[in-house]
Each structure stands twice: as C-alpha cells, then as structure tokens.
Design a protein around this motif. Structure first.
Motif, mmCIF file in Angstrom:
data_model
loop_
_atom_site.group_PDB
_atom_site.id
_atom_site.type_symbol
_atom_site.label_atom_id
_atom_site.label_comp_id
_atom_site.label_asym_id
_atom_site.label_seq_id
_atom_site.Cartn_x
_atom_site.Cartn_y
_atom_site.Cartn_z
ATOM 1 N N TYR A 40 3.912 5.721 2.675
ATOM 2 C CA TYR A 40 4.479 5.809 4.020
ATOM 3 C C TYR A 40 3.801 4.815 4.965
ATOM 4 O O TYR A 40 4.474 4.164 5.769
ATOM 5 N N ILE A 41 2.490 4.689 4.868
ATOM 6 C CA ILE A 41 1.764 3.735 5.722
ATOM 7 C C ILE A 41 2.206 2.314 5.418
ATOM 8 O O ILE A 41 2.451 1.516 6.334
ATOM 9 N N ILE A 42 2.336 1.980 4.149
ATOM 10 C CA ILE A 42 2.790 0.630 3.775
ATOM 11 C C ILE A 42 4.201 0.389 4.315
ATOM 12 O O ILE A 42 4.495 -0.683 4.848
ATOM 13 N N TYR A 43 5.087 1.390 4.218
ATOM 14 C CA TYR A 43 6.454 1.254 4.727
ATOM 15 C C TYR A 43 6.454 1.085 6.246
ATOM 16 O O TYR A 43 7.161 0.232 6.787
ATOM 17 N N ALA A 44 5.677 1.894 6.949
ATOM 18 C CA ALA A 44 5.652 1.837 8.412
ATOM 19 C C ALA A 44 5.118 0.498 8.904
ATOM 20 O O ALA A 44 5.620 -0.052 9.887
ATOM 21 N N VAL A 45 4.119 -0.034 8.233
ATOM 22 C CA VAL A 45 3.557 -1.321 8.650
ATOM 23 C C VAL A 45 4.528 -2.454 8.339
ATOM 24 O O VAL A 45 4.674 -3.394 9.122
ATOM 25 N N SER A 46 5.216 -2.380 7.210
ATOM 26 C CA SER A 46 6.107 -3.481 6.821
ATOM 27 C C SER A 46 7.373 -3.527 7.667
ATOM 28 O O SER A 46 7.956 -4.593 7.843
ATOM 29 N N THR A 47 7.831 -2.389 8.212
ATOM 30 C CA THR A 47 9.041 -2.406 9.030
ATOM 31 C C THR A 47 8.749 -2.792 10.471
ATOM 32 O O THR A 47 9.660 -3.165 11.199
#
Length: 75
Positions: A38-45
């Motif tokens: 989730y952290i990786i997704y939130a940072v990438s978006t």
C-alpha cells in the motif's frame, strides 16, 4: 565424520504453521506485506491531499499578487 546436533531446551514446534503462534506470525507477516505494498502504491500514484492543494493554490495566488505589484498594468 561426526554429526553435531543442536540440543536446545526450546520446543520449536510451537512456531509451526499448525500452532497458534505460527498462525499469528503468518497473519502478522501478511498484514506487514500488505502495508508495504500500500505504501509503495500510495507513493507511486503521488496523490495530493486536500490540504496540500489548498496550500499550493494559496502560494500560487500570493505569487501572482506579488508579480502584479512588481509589474503593474498601465492603462
């Protein structure tokens, strides 16, 4: 050749996936892995929060106001 066995007083079977502690460890691992994804997704978006948008628009309007003072339009 001699075989060396590690004799410990710990019963390591309590950490197996069939035991409650093993199930808890697997469950916590799944939660941790989900949080990382989730952290990786939130940072990438790169989603901006509403507060960030308000601050950015306020800064931009302040900047335009300062530019207007430096270069007034002659009528």
């Amino acid at each position: 050749m001699t075989k060396i066995y590690l004799n410990t007083g710990l019963n390591l079977k309590i950490f197996s996936p069939n035991e409650p502690i093993g199930i808890l460890i697997i469950f916590l691992g799944l939660i941790f892995t989900g949080m990382i994804f989730y952290i990786i997704y939130a940072v990438s978006t790169n989603k901006e929060s509403l507060e960030d948008k308000k601050i950015r628009t306020k800064k931009e309007s302040l900047q335009q106001e300062k530019i207007g003072k430096l270069f007034p339009k002659k009528k």
